[in-house]
Write a protein that holds these residues in place. Sequence first.
Motif, short mmCIF file in Angstrom:
data_model
loop_
_atom_site.label_atom_id
_atom_site.label_comp_id
_atom_site.label_asym_id
_atom_site.label_seq_id
_atom_site.Cartn_x
_atom_site.Cartn_y
_atom_site.Cartn_z
N THR A 238 53.45 76.12 7.79
CA THR A 238 53.96 75.54 6.55
C THR A 238 55.43 75.14 6.68
N GLN A 239 56.23 76.03 7.26
CA GLN A 239 57.66 75.76 7.33
C GLN A 239 58.00 74.72 8.40
N SER A 240 57.23 74.66 9.47
CA SER A 240 57.47 73.60 10.45
C SER A 240 57.11 72.23 9.86
N HIS A 241 56.15 72.22 8.96
CA HIS A 241 55.81 70.98 8.26
C HIS A 241 56.98 70.53 7.38
N LEU A 242 57.69 71.49 6.77
CA LEU A 242 58.86 71.15 5.96
C LEU A 242 59.98 70.57 6.82
N ILE A 243 60.09 71.02 8.06
CA ILE A 243 61.10 70.47 8.97
C ILE A 243 60.87 68.98 9.17
N ILE A 244 59.62 68.57 9.33
CA ILE A 244 59.29 67.16 9.52
C ILE A 244 59.59 66.37 8.25
N HIS A 245 59.33 66.95 7.09
CA HIS A 245 59.68 66.27 5.84
C HIS A 245 61.19 66.05 5.75
N ASN A 246 61.98 67.06 6.13
CA ASN A 246 63.43 66.90 6.13
C ASN A 246 63.86 65.79 7.09
N LEU A 247 63.19 65.70 8.22
CA LEU A 247 63.51 64.67 9.20
C LEU A 247 63.31 63.27 8.63
N PHE A 248 62.25 63.08 7.85
CA PHE A 248 61.99 61.76 7.27
C PHE A 248 63.01 61.39 6.19
N GLU A 249 63.69 62.35 5.61
CA GLU A 249 64.73 62.05 4.63
C GLU A 249 65.99 61.49 5.30
N MET A 418 65.66 78.36 6.99
CA MET A 418 66.61 77.29 6.68
C MET A 418 65.89 76.00 6.31
N ALA A 419 64.81 75.68 7.02
CA ALA A 419 64.06 74.45 6.72
C ALA A 419 63.49 74.48 5.32
N THR A 420 63.00 75.63 4.89
CA THR A 420 62.45 75.74 3.54
C THR A 420 63.54 75.52 2.50
N PHE A 421 64.71 76.10 2.73
CA PHE A 421 65.82 75.92 1.78
C PHE A 421 66.23 74.44 1.70
N VAL A 422 66.35 73.78 2.84
CA VAL A 422 66.77 72.37 2.86
C VAL A 422 65.76 71.51 2.10
N ASN A 423 64.47 71.77 2.30
CA ASN A 423 63.45 71.00 1.60
C ASN A 423 63.53 71.19 0.09
N VAL A 424 63.73 72.43 -0.34
CA VAL A 424 63.87 72.72 -1.77
C VAL A 424 65.16 72.10 -2.31
N ILE A 426 66.78 69.41 -1.19
CA ILE A 426 66.63 67.95 -1.31
C ILE A 426 65.81 67.59 -2.54
N ALA A 427 64.70 68.31 -2.75
CA ALA A 427 63.84 68.01 -3.89
C ALA A 427 64.55 68.29 -5.22
N SER A 428 65.45 69.27 -5.24
CA SER A 428 66.11 69.68 -6.48
C SER A 428 67.34 68.85 -6.81
N PHE A 429 68.13 68.48 -5.79
CA PHE A 429 69.44 67.88 -6.05
C PHE A 429 69.63 66.48 -5.45
N ILE A 430 68.76 66.03 -4.56
CA ILE A 430 69.01 64.78 -3.84
C ILE A 430 67.96 63.73 -4.13
N ARG A 431 66.71 64.03 -3.83
CA ARG A 431 65.68 63.01 -3.80
C ARG A 431 65.22 62.62 -5.20
N GLY A 432 65.05 61.32 -5.40
CA GLY A 432 64.47 60.78 -6.62
C GLY A 432 63.20 60.02 -6.27
N PRO A 433 62.58 59.36 -7.23
CA PRO A 433 61.37 58.57 -6.93
C PRO A 433 61.67 57.48 -5.91
N ASN A 434 60.76 57.27 -4.99
CA ASN A 434 60.92 56.26 -3.95
C ASN A 434 60.22 54.97 -4.39
#
Length: 473
Positions: A238-249, A418-424, A426-434
């Motif tokens: 699960t957490q390695s999957h979040l690393i890839i999501h962070n990479l795409f950001e 760390m990857a889980t925190f970064v993903n949360v 981004i979703a909370s403070f950075i990312r908006g609708p694409n």
Amino acid sequence: METPEDQLQACGWGSSSGSGSRSMSELRQRLGREPGEAQEPEEKLQESESENKLDGETASDSESKSEFGGSPPVPTSDDTPEVLNRALSNLSSRWKNWWVRGILTLAMITFFFIIIYLGPMVLMMIVMCVQIKCFHEIITIGYNVYHSYDLPWFRTLSWYFLLCVNYFFYGETVTDYFFTLVQREEPLRILSKYHRFISFALYLTGFCMFVLSLVKKHYRLQFYMFGWTHVTLLIVVTQSHLIIHNLFEGMIWFIVPISCVICNDIMAYMFGFFFGRTPLIKLSPKKTWEGFIGGFFATVLFGLLLSYVMSGYRCFTCPVEFNNDTNSFTVDCEPSELFQLQEYNIPLVLQSVVGWKTVRMYPFQIHSIALSTFASLIGPFGGFFASGFKRAFKIKDFANTIPGHGGIMDRFDCQYLMATFVNVYIASFIRGPNPSKLIQQFLTLRPDQQLHIFNTLKAHLVDKGMLGSLEDA
């Protein structure tokens, strides 16, 4: 006159023949006293036995040792390359370990720079390889500690569940980020449409296989290992999957957090090695408060500097997207406000100290303070968790893959947290609708649904007065 030994031998205790015979020395060891000593009360013996149990071991754990085969420590050996052993033979073990860790750390950092240079596709492959290796290390520990050698299908089912979970997560990622490519190919479109049903069917097959594999006298052990496998999947996959999501950001969201964890690990070790005096936590006796605090300040400063350098390059700040025309990844865009220099007023309290009234910096640098703070204050608890896990099963490292460092999981215990925190974050403070993803989904709807959305959006824009101004222009 008969001695105590003669009396015991007459009762059969001192006989040297027969399957039930016991020597006098064995009996004395069992009773914990020499002949002539006063016998201890039964309560004392029971108390002594309870003290010999492992920390946290319950009565049921002790009773089930015959089934699990106990939990002996996994043997560890000196895996340092012979070249380093010869070169550092004159040093003490403390300094030898320092040099081995330092040399291997530089080698890993160099490898990290190389895979960053090779691009996002290689990074994703490396993340998957690391995930598989970490899963293998944790599953192997359970396999050895619980002596699961005779369990039917255990290892096969563990890898099968890993395949199922990866199919689900990576299928979701492909559908999300490569939507146009999926819609263009008929087989991929069918797999995307029924992806979750297929994923559930695959998992259900593994579940039924597990139930069919249950055998008498091993039920408890089999359910232990079933839970072991699923917790490992939750932590690793699960957490390695979040690393890839962070990479795409954007690669900056991948590189900066990982680099902050690496920096904190190195600097905490350095400060602790040279200045450490006060123990930090019992789970890791070598960790000190001096290393913890020194690592924090060094990591925050490092995060600010690295963010400043990387924010000026589009290849790091732009989201990783798939170009349908070239069938390749692209990282070219107009930098967002996060990566444009802005002027900030320095608080009055600090103006007299630094001598400046304003400072120019990237907004991302402010976010990097949050990332580096988490990496240095909360991230180490991932390592403490791993230390507690290893102590519970009496092992020094997860494996001996990297000399002086242990296994791959020993290096990634903090990275996953760390990857889980970064993903949360981004979703909370950075990312908006694409907008591009919304348009992709809009184009897959039926014509009547598209027309309904168009009319709704048109009415909304007219009410806000935006459509009229656009028509006048």
